[in-house]
Scaffold this active site. Structure first.
Site, short mmCIF file in Angstrom:
data_model
loop_
_atom_site.label_atom_id
_atom_site.label_comp_id
_atom_site.label_asym_id
_atom_site.label_seq_id
_atom_site.Cartn_x
_atom_site.Cartn_y
_atom_site.Cartn_z
N LYS A 266 14.42 -19.93 75.82
CA LYS A 266 14.78 -18.52 75.84
C LYS A 266 14.07 -17.55 76.70
O LYS A 266 14.51 -16.68 77.17
CB LYS A 266 14.45 -17.87 74.29
N ARG B 224 15.33 -13.49 63.71
CA ARG B 224 14.82 -14.97 63.00
C ARG B 224 15.36 -15.02 61.71
O ARG B 224 15.59 -16.42 61.14
CB ARG B 224 13.60 -15.30 63.18
N ARG C 264 7.60 -25.18 62.60
CA ARG C 264 8.48 -24.27 63.27
C ARG C 264 9.71 -24.60 63.37
O ARG C 264 10.98 -24.01 63.24
CB ARG C 264 8.05 -23.83 64.64
P1 AMP Z 1 7.45 -17.29 69.24
O1 AMP Z 1 6.56 -17.05 70.60
O2 AMP Z 1 8.89 -16.81 69.41
O3 AMP Z 1 7.52 -19.02 69.05
O4 AMP Z 1 6.79 -16.97 68.16
C1 AMP Z 1 5.59 -17.20 67.87
C2 AMP Z 1 5.36 -16.94 66.30
O5 AMP Z 1 5.70 -15.54 66.05
C3 AMP Z 1 6.40 -17.53 65.24
O6 AMP Z 1 6.09 -18.89 65.04
C4 AMP Z 1 6.19 -16.56 64.08
O7 AMP Z 1 5.11 -16.65 63.42
C5 AMP Z 1 6.02 -15.19 64.72
N1 AMP Z 1 7.24 -14.62 65.27
C6 AMP Z 1 7.97 -14.00 66.32
N2 AMP Z 1 9.13 -13.76 66.18
C7 AMP Z 1 9.56 -13.53 64.76
C8 AMP Z 1 10.52 -12.90 63.97
N3 AMP Z 1 11.45 -12.20 64.62
N4 AMP Z 1 10.20 -12.95 62.77
C9 AMP Z 1 9.10 -13.59 62.13
N5 AMP Z 1 8.24 -13.94 62.87
C10 AMP Z 1 8.28 -13.85 64.15
#
Ligand code: AMP
Length: 215
Positions: free
Chosen positions: A14, A90, A170
């Site tokens: 992404k 999400r 995840r």
């Molecule tokens: P990412 O960098 O998108 O992989 O996000 C890292 C972590 O941030 C995820 O594993 C969640 O713990 C939290 N996170 C990011 N975006 C969201 C979201 N839209 N809703 C809930 N948790 C989020």
């Protein structure tokens, strides 16, 4: 103006797609993961609440993320150029909350299988300053100088949650909760566009624009 959601499992590409798009369109890239990591770094009230969830690969509770996003959407750059979300929404709750405040035009779903993704996540490094993502095992995504960001020259880091155990969590979270979000969007005709993660880097600009209805 186009408002875009980039959708896909953690590591599907992404952030990389966002960089490709920003080469020809100033649409504002909003990664909720980056926003949350910034809060954690600064030990803000949001950061203190979010840290435990993030460290264990769980989703941060909806009310925290929805409020943070609402604030971000009020800023002038988004009003002027539109947004592309990376990692948001999400959950169904987040998708519904987004519908209440803006009009979404395109959802780009990046498809990838679990094994490819795991290899990729474990080899992923990023710039702590600009958050650009690099790979230690994909020649097309390696930095020009090993270990350093091409743009900021900062030393690249490996994210604390990019480990095998957190990856599994995840991935499961994505399967359990986020797939419902795609189903929600697929009900709207023409909204969802699928992109194959493995060939994404080779998509010419012209084709990408057409696929995502961008200028
Ligand atoms: P990412 O960098 O998108 O992989 O996000 C890292 C972590 O941030 C995820 O594993 C969640 O713990 C939290 N996170 C990011 N975006 C969201 C979201 N839209 N809703 C809930 N948790 C989020």
């Amino acid at each position: 103006m186009v408002n875009l959601v980039l959708f896909g499992a953690p590591g599907a590409g992404k952030g990389t797609l966002a960089i490709m798009i920003n080469k020809f369109n100033p649409i504002v890239h909003i990664s909720t993961g980056d926003l949350l990591r910034d809060h954690v770094k600064k030990s803000t009230p949001v950061g203190l609440k979010a840290k435990g969830f993030m460290d264990t690969g769980k989703l941060v509770p909806d009310e925290i993320v929805i409020e943070m996003v609402k604030e971000r959407l009020k800023q002038d750059d988004v009003k002027k150029h539109g947004y592309m979300f990376d990692g948001y929404p999400r959950t169904l709750e987040q998708a519904k909350a987004l519908d209440k405040v803006t009009k979404l035009n395109v959802v780009a779903v990046i498809d990838i299988d679990k094994d490819t993704l795991k290899k990729r996540i474990l080899g992923r490094v990023n710039c702590p300053k600009c958050n650009r993502i690099y790979s230690t095992n994909n020649p097309k995504l390696m930095p020009k100088v090993a270990g350093k960001c091409d743009d900021c020259k900062e030393i690249l880091i490996h994210r604390a949650d990019d480990n095998e155990e957190t990856f599994e969590k995840r991935w499961n979270t994505y399967q359990e909760q986020s797939v419902d979000v795609i189903k929600y969007y697929e009900k709207r005709k023409g909204l969802v566009r699928h992109i194959d993660s493995l060939t994404m880097l080779d998509i010419p600009e012209k084709e990408l624009k057409k696929m995502l209805s961008l200028k």
